[in-house]
Design a protein around this motif. Structure first.
Motif, short mmCIF file in Angstrom:
data_model
loop_
_atom_site.label_atom_id
_atom_site.label_comp_id
_atom_site.label_asym_id
_atom_site.label_seq_id
_atom_site.Cartn_x
_atom_site.Cartn_y
_atom_site.Cartn_z
N LYS A 1 -8.89 14.57 7.31
CA LYS A 1 -9.43 13.71 8.36
C LYS A 1 -9.42 14.42 9.73
O LYS A 1 -10.37 14.30 10.51
N LYS A 2 -8.34 15.14 9.99
CA LYS A 2 -8.24 15.86 11.26
C LYS A 2 -9.29 16.97 11.34
O LYS A 2 -9.95 17.15 12.39
N GLN B 1 -12.65 15.48 11.89
CA GLN B 1 -12.82 15.06 13.28
C GLN B 1 -13.10 16.26 14.18
O GLN B 1 -13.93 16.19 15.10
N GLU B 2 -12.42 17.39 13.91
CA GLU B 2 -12.66 18.60 14.70
C GLU B 2 -14.09 19.10 14.50
O GLU B 2 -14.74 19.55 15.46
#
Length: 382
Positions: free
Chosen positions: A35-36, A39-40
């Protein structure tokens, strides 16, 4: 023994629980990282969209666009620009050899629409949308949990096989102990029976009856010896297999139904091999009794013994109900039986006796349903 099983079971449950916790933590961390990272990538695409918008909407060619151009050059995420009506415009970071193929572009656009929301920009004075798909690294990361689950499954499978084999080994020790104890318990009344047979020989009794009783007592002694040898390496001695096989065959013939026709054939009166008489006799007895059961007490049983330069072949045949070809190997597994009574250990023990102890072979040579079965035993000559 019970405590060891409890410890084994508890240990297995603990290992499975710890494995489940570890994998759960790894999967959770993978999900958080995914997820991170996603998002990046979204932020990178928003920066790309802003840079594209700035470059396309700046009329002054002398304006400093080094930062925006650098952002555009460093973008490695595949993306497609479309108009409001959905027509495809610019294409970035896709296979250059296929970008001329409209079907390929439509397929890539469909994937991008499924994976991410578009970014709206005002480009060259008109509204457009940037569609993008996950980077190759992010796509590989989506398969990581699947690979991890497969590895966990393999790991748990190895654990299961290990504990199952340990359990089977403990069970084998238990059965071995029970067999030896049975042999020990039979020994006491057997000694008494031998004494009574000796007394009967001195009495005014038909000696044919006494001889038959003596055969049965000797038979009990053989059975006790068989049980005592379970779990230990038997002593193999050079013996004439014709004589031993015929003795067992004759004993069973005299105590079987007259509706069963017994036939014994051999190409020679003497064939020598290293065997344990009690255990080999157990195999022949199992095969003959199975044959009689398969014929339901009516039919023909035959033994044919032949040889070549190195081996001796023992064929045990019957005219019973036969065995399906799909079960030729299955019948030798412990617990397999077609009888209403019995534990399904006879053929399993026979295979172990012939192949493990005597280094020979035993298998179903041929079988036809409702016509009969032939078992073949191979032993090496000495």
């Amino acid at each position: 023994m019970l405590n060891s099983f409890k410890k084994l079971f508890s240990g297995k449950r603990l290992i499975i629980l710890i494995s489940f916790i570890i994998v759960s933590l790894i999967l959770w961390n993978t999900y958080v990282f995914f997820k991170k990272f996603k998002q990046e990538e979204r932020e990178k695409m928003e920066q790309f969209a802003y840079a594209l918008e700035r470059v396309g909407n700046t009329p002054n060619l002398d304006a400093d666009m080094n930062l925006e151009l650098k952002v555009l050059e460093n973008n490695e995420i595949p993306c497609i620009l479309t108009s409001v009506n959905g027509s495809i415009g610019e294409v970035h970071n896709l296979d250059e050899n296929r970008t001329h193929d409209p079907f390929y572009l439509q397929d890539q656009l469909a994937k991008m629409k499924r994976q991410n929301k578009p970014i709206e920009i005002n480009y060259l004075g008109r509204k457009e949308y940037i569609y993008y798909r996950d980077s190759d690294l992010l796509q590989k990361l989506t398969y990581y949990p699947i690979a991890l689950i497969l590895i966990l499954g393999l790991f748990l499978g190895v654990i299961y096989l290990f504990f199952n084999s340990s359990k089977i080994a403990d069970q084998n020790k238990l059965w071995t102990g029970m067999a030896k104890e049975t042999a020990h318990q039979i020994g006491t009344p057997l000694s008494s029976l031998l004494g009574w047979v000796t007394i009967l020989k001195t009495e005014n009794i038909n000696q044919e009856y006494v001889a038959e009783i003596e055969k049965d007592v000797d038979r009990l002694n053989i059975i006790a010896n068989r049980f005592s040898k379970i779990g230990s390496s038997p002593n193999l001695e050079r013996n004439n297999i014709i004589e031993i096989t015929h003795n067992i065959f004759s004993y069973l013939e005299s105590r079987s139904s007259k509706q069963v026709d017994f036939s014994f054939q051999t190409s020679n009166n003497e064939m020598y091999t290293k065997i344990n008489k009690e255990l080999y006799g157990w195999v022949i007895e199992n095969l003959i009794k199975n044959a009689i059961d398969a014929m339901q007490g009516k039919g023909a049983v035959s033994i044919d013994i032949s040889e070549d330069d190195q081996r001796i072949f023992v064929y045990v045949s019957d005219t019973g109900k036969g065995i399906p070809k799909s079960k030729f190997n299955q019948i030798f597994k412990p617990g397999f039986t077609t009888k209403k009574r019995g534990w399904g250990l006879g053929l399993s023990l026979s295979k172990r006796i012939i192949e493990d102890y005597h280094k020979g072979r035993i298998f179903v040579k041929k079988s036809e349903l409702n016509k009969g079965t032939t078992f073949e035993i191979q032993l090496y000559k000495v």
